[in-house]
Structures are given as structure tokens and as C-alpha cells.
Design a protein around this motif. Structure first.
Motif, PDB file in Angstrom:
ATOM      1  N   UNK A 271       4.024   4.471   1.975  1.00  0.00           N
ATOM      2  CA  UNK A 271       5.151   3.879   2.681  1.00  0.00           C
ATOM      3  C   UNK A 271       4.722   2.937   3.984  1.00  0.00           C
ATOM      4  N   UNK A 272       3.900   3.359   4.506  1.00  0.00           N
ATOM      5  CA  UNK A 272       3.068   2.479   5.759  1.00  0.00           C
ATOM      6  C   UNK A 272       2.780   1.052   5.129  1.00  0.00           C
ATOM      7  N   UNK A 273       2.257   1.350   3.976  1.00  0.00           N
ATOM      8  CA  UNK A 273       1.435   0.277   3.078  1.00  0.00           C
ATOM      9  C   UNK A 273       2.563  -0.673   2.926  1.00  0.00           C
ATOM     10  N   UNK A 274       3.835  -0.215   2.299  1.00  0.00           N
ATOM     11  CA  UNK A 274       4.840  -1.131   1.907  1.00  0.00           C
ATOM     12  C   UNK A 274       5.286  -1.810   3.002  1.00  0.00           C
ATOM     13  N   UNK A 275       5.953  -0.834   4.257  1.00  0.00           N
ATOM     14  CA  UNK A 275       6.447  -1.375   5.267  1.00  0.00           C
ATOM     15  C   UNK A 275       5.671  -2.781   6.040  1.00  0.00           C
ATOM     16  N   UNK A 276       4.464  -2.385   5.885  1.00  0.00           N
ATOM     17  CA  UNK A 276       3.335  -3.377   6.499  1.00  0.00           C
ATOM     18  C   UNK A 276       3.368  -4.721   5.709  1.00  0.00           C
ATOM     19  N   UNK A 277       3.060  -4.733   4.358  1.00  0.00           N
ATOM     20  CA  UNK A 277       3.076  -5.795   3.665  1.00  0.00           C
ATOM     21  C   UNK A 277       4.583  -6.703   3.669  1.00  0.00           C
ATOM     22  N   UNK A 278       5.606  -5.980   3.757  1.00  0.00           N
ATOM     23  CA  UNK A 278       6.918  -6.504   3.797  1.00  0.00           C
ATOM     24  C   UNK A 278       6.923  -7.296   5.030  1.00  0.00           C
TER      25      UNK A 278
END
Length: 290
Positions: A271-278
Motif C-alpha cells: 500500500x505504501x509503495x502504491x501511494x509513494x509511486x503515485x
């Protein structure tokens, strides 16, 4: 793939994903041409090879996606299955050099070969090539691998390259429960990233492999045997003005919002990876961040 005849004086083949041609007569006979002659561009054999090349690209992408799903969810994979698909270059390149764990959860090795009898050849952390025959193996998510920093260092020394991001995948460790508010359900670390349009933000999400549903970008993983969906607000679906990334939250299959303390380590990291890349694609104003 071999050369096939394509009309008088030429042969064609699929090479490195593109249709190549060579002459069969004259001074250039047997020599690969720098470009496809105009006379061949609409030839049926050329079109057949183009379609086959497109299928191979889709197949390779599907193999990567499947192996990534196994890894993100840390699902047990039958070793016999790995052996059956190993002969396929697309599958082999997706699986080669992934860290695998067999019957002993403390023994990690980098996958180098598999056969249909279910025997795997791996390089262990002593640099030795060993053979394993467990019924299933895990392709663990990196947050579940012990001593990840040491493993990354060893992988670099060994020259490990992975088609599916695993060892070098960006990860976030979940804080200890006593560091999290007992009632908190949202992480705001990557909220507030401004985008010129909601359409652009949604396009970024889908290009990164995330699903867009309603006003959210989402990713689904299995963590500890349970399905969990992480979601980030990206704006109203039919609004195409400026928008901002919102908070990150997690939900169970029934749609119940999880408290942060209930989120498992893999779901937290993904989840943090998705939020970070967005958030990384946000509009950045000169002289500061936005």
C-alpha cells in the motif's frame, strides 16, 4: 526462430521482437538487411510474424504479472509446475534468480533451474549450488525475508538480476503497534500530491499496474492468508480538473476499513509503495515540492 521465404528473393524471421529480412540472391545474399524492404511490408508472412511477435510480448507480460502475483501474495507454488513451465523462455526469465524458500523457512536460495520432476537448482547464501525437491516453494515478498539488507548485498555480489522486482523492490516496514494510534485507519504521508488532471493521475495509476475503481487507485494482495485491498483517493471519477492524492487505507473483502494495527506487513508495504509511486508523479513547483 528460423528464416522463412517471403516472396522472390527474400526471407524473413522474427528477431529480438522485430521482423527482419535478408536477401537470398545477389551480392547481399544471406546478409541481414538494415530495414524491411518496401516490397515486404504488406507480405502475409511479415504480417504473420508481426502478430506472433505481439502475442509473445503479451505472453511475456502475463508471465511477469503471474510471478509477481505469486511473490506479492507469498503463495506456495508447486515445484512440478515450475519445472513444466521452465522450458518456456518467458516463464524462465520471469522466475530466474528469484529468491525461493522450500521446506526450511530459514534457507533462502536464488532459483537457477527447475525440471519436471520437481527438482530445483538454487544458489544458497554460502554461494553453493544445491538441489532441492520440496513439494512447493514460496517466492517470498521481500518484507518477509530475514536480513534483507544482507541478502541484497549478497545478490549484488552474485550478479543477481530479476525480471520481477523482489530483492530490490521498494519496501516499507510497518511501525510497531504501540507507535500507531489504536483507532487510526488512514496514512497521510503521501496525500496532497497535486496533479493537473484527475485523468492524468488515473492514467499514471493504471500504467503502474494498479486498478482504478471509482475515485480510488487500488491494489489487492494476500497477507497472512487473507485478501486485503489498499486504496488511495485520486479524485471524483468524472472530474478532469486539478486533483490531489488522498490518504491511504486498507479494506477487507467485505469492504470493512481496517485499523492500521490490523494491517499485515505485506499489505502495509505494498500500500505504501502504491501511494509513494503515485505521489512521485505530482506537479512540483520550481523552488519547492507540491
Amino acid at each position: 526462430m528460423g528464416w522463412v521465404s517471403a516472396g522472390e528473393g527474400y526471407e524473413v524471421a522474427l528477431m529480438e521482437g522485430r521482423v527482419a529480412a535478408r536477401a537470398t540472391a545477389g551480392r547481399s545474399a544471406g546478409r541481414r538487411l538494415k530495414s524491411l524492404p518496401k516490397a515486404l511490408r504488406d507480405h502475409p508472412e511479415v504480417e504473420r510474424l508481426r502478430r506472433f511477435g505481439e502475442w509473445l510480448d503479451r505472453h511475456a507480460a502475463a508471465c511477469v504479472a503471474q510471478v509477481d502475483a505469486w511473490m506479492v501474495s507469498s503463495l506456495p507454488v508447486p515445484t512440478g509446475l515450475l519445472g513444466r513451465v521452465w522450458a518456456d523462455e518467458a516463464w524462465r526469465s520471469s522466475l530466474h534468480d528469484l529468491a525461493v524458500v522450500g521446506d526450511d523457512p530459514d534457507e533462502v536460495g536464488f532459483l537457477r533451474d527447475a525440471n519436471e520432476s520437481g527438482e530445483l537448482r538454487v544458489v544458497d547464501l554460502d554461494g553453493e549450488t544445491v538441489r532441492l525437491s520440496p513439494r512447493t516453494v514460496l517466492l517470498p515478498h521481500p518484507v518477509l525475508l530475514p536480513d534483507l539488507d544482507d541478502l541484497r548485498e549478497f545478490a549484488a555480489e552474485l550478479g543477481v538480476t530479476q525480471r520481477v522486482e523482489q530483492i530490490y523492490r521498494a519496501t516499507w516496514d510497518k511501525p510497531a503497534d504501540d507507535e500507531l494510534d489504536a483507532k487510526a485507519t488512514t496514512v497521510g504521508e503521501f496525500s496532497g500530491g497535486r496533479f493537473a488532471s484527475r485523468f492524468g493521475l488515473a492514467a499514471r495509476a493504471t500504467s503502474l499496474g494498479y486498478r482504478v475503481s471509482g475515485g480510488y487507485a487500488t491494489c489487492r494482495v494476500r497477507d497472512g492468508g487473507a485478501a486485503v485491498e489498499a486504496s488511495v483517493w485520486i479524485g471524483e471519477p468524472y472530474w478532469d480538473g486539478e486533483t490531489e492524492t488522498g490518504g491511504l487505507s486498507w479494506h477487507d473483502p467485505d469492504g470493512r476499513t481496517l485499523r492500521l494495527r490490523e494491517v499485515g506487513p505485506v499489505a502495509w508495504s505494498e500500500g505504501m509503495r502504491m501511494a509513494s509511486t503515485l505521489h512521485a508523479g505530482r506537479t512540483v513547483e520550481e523552488g519547492g515540492a507540491s
